[in-house]
Design an enzyme around this catalytic site. Sequence first.
Site, short mmCIF file in Angstrom:
data_model
loop_
_atom_site.label_atom_id
_atom_site.label_comp_id
_atom_site.label_asym_id
_atom_site.label_seq_id
_atom_site.Cartn_x
_atom_site.Cartn_y
_atom_site.Cartn_z
N GLN A 182 0.81 -1.23 0.00
CA GLN A 182 0.00 0.00 0.00
C GLN A 182 0.84 1.27 0.00
O GLN A 182 0.36 2.31 -0.44
CB GLN A 182 -0.94 0.02 1.21
CG GLN A 182 -2.09 -0.96 1.12
CD GLN A 182 -3.06 -0.65 -0.02
OE1 GLN A 182 -3.14 0.46 -0.55
NE2 GLN A 182 -3.80 -1.65 -0.44
N SER A 202 3.19 -4.77 -5.23
CA SER A 202 2.24 -5.40 -6.16
C SER A 202 1.86 -4.42 -7.27
O SER A 202 1.59 -3.24 -7.01
CB SER A 202 0.98 -5.82 -5.40
OG SER A 202 0.01 -6.30 -6.29
N CYS A 325 -10.15 -8.20 0.57
CA CYS A 325 -9.88 -9.62 0.79
C CYS A 325 -10.88 -10.22 1.77
O CYS A 325 -11.12 -11.41 1.78
CB CYS A 325 -8.49 -9.82 1.34
SG CYS A 325 -7.32 -8.73 0.57
#
Length: 388
Positions: A182, A202, A325
């Site tokens: 993040q 990511s 998630c």
Amino acid sequence: MLYFDHNATTPVAPEVAEAMTAAVRDVFGNPSSTHRHGQHARQQLEDARRRIAAALQIAPSEFVFTSGGTESNNLAILGLLRNLPSERKHAITTEIEHPSVLETLRQLEREGVEVTYARVESNGRVEPQEIARQLRPETVLVSVMHANNETGVIQPIEEIAAIVRSRREAGQTIWLHSDGVQAMGKIPVNFDMLGVDFYAISAHKVYAPKGTGGLFVRKGLPIRSTLYGGRHERERRPGTENVPGTIAFATALELCAADEPQRLARLRDHFEARVLAELPAVEINGGAATRLPNTSNLVFHNVSGEALLIALDIQGIAVSTGSACSSGSIEPSHVLLSMGRTRQEAKSSVRFSLGRHNTAEDVERVADAVIASARQLRRSRQPEAQLV
Ligand SMILES: *Cc1c(COP(=O)(O)O)cnc(C)c1O
């Protein structure tokens, strides 16, 4: 559509889509093949790695491509701990980590590793002294995320790194991993200044497609691959490389350098100021800590977060409760519970995460909709049971 869920995933930047499409079309070779198609693919892959290394100010050999943030966290934690010969192994993490860290450590507990889950303060921050208190002579890994995905709270990584470093200088085998998925692209990140040994990122959180990630592994740190197969990625991650994905990732990280975090922080602060001024009984989760500039997690007392999310979705506004998630699950956020929120407060919380394309006008429209919808939901007085 007003997309305010950038911490779940980001839209693909046009420049990234273009670079990736060209690669899908033109770079089909297997980087391990000897012929010219293979050489071309190898050269494109290593070029992407060099561009990422330049953006991150690291050596190209210190960056391992993976399938995403989840695999990067797995690779750091399993790759280090399963590779260490010691009999007794202890790891320290926090209660607010992403499942890709928490569940990986739970697996290691089944394999005999002892794990301590440090609590966080009500502001969402782990106290470095709490980490120091949990250290043991056999502690080999400390894993603390750089910024939390639900609240945006930034963790004191530099201070934790100083604690880990002093242990290492005293002769202990101990390393620091941080889930930086993040933080990357939202705040300046420098691994030397942070003092981390492993750092996971990511692509789909920085305006590139899903399915590509990376792990910074400080030079000289031996890790064992978690997958079995070929000798790709310096024997740290087998499998034919996702060449177009790596090109997309490199392009996306370069674009992040032109983002203006202060602009998002101003928009976010204005959004929060309006909602708090116009609606009673609203609090900012993590508001007392330093946060990512784009993230606002609000608890709307006596409102179901899920009902508010649905009301906003009907108006074309995308937000989330908890994290992507775990949303859809009936359990309240483990992050907000760890901060001392009640189950009811956690279920009354909604996350707004801004991004590159959001404008001041978007923010006014979302604030209008949130204020009107929360008032409406409070008037309709849902039964208590719905919240618990
Ligand atoms: C999204 C996210 C991950 C997982 O990354 P994927 O690429 O989706 O596997 C890990 N950690 C944090 C903090 C995240 O926000």
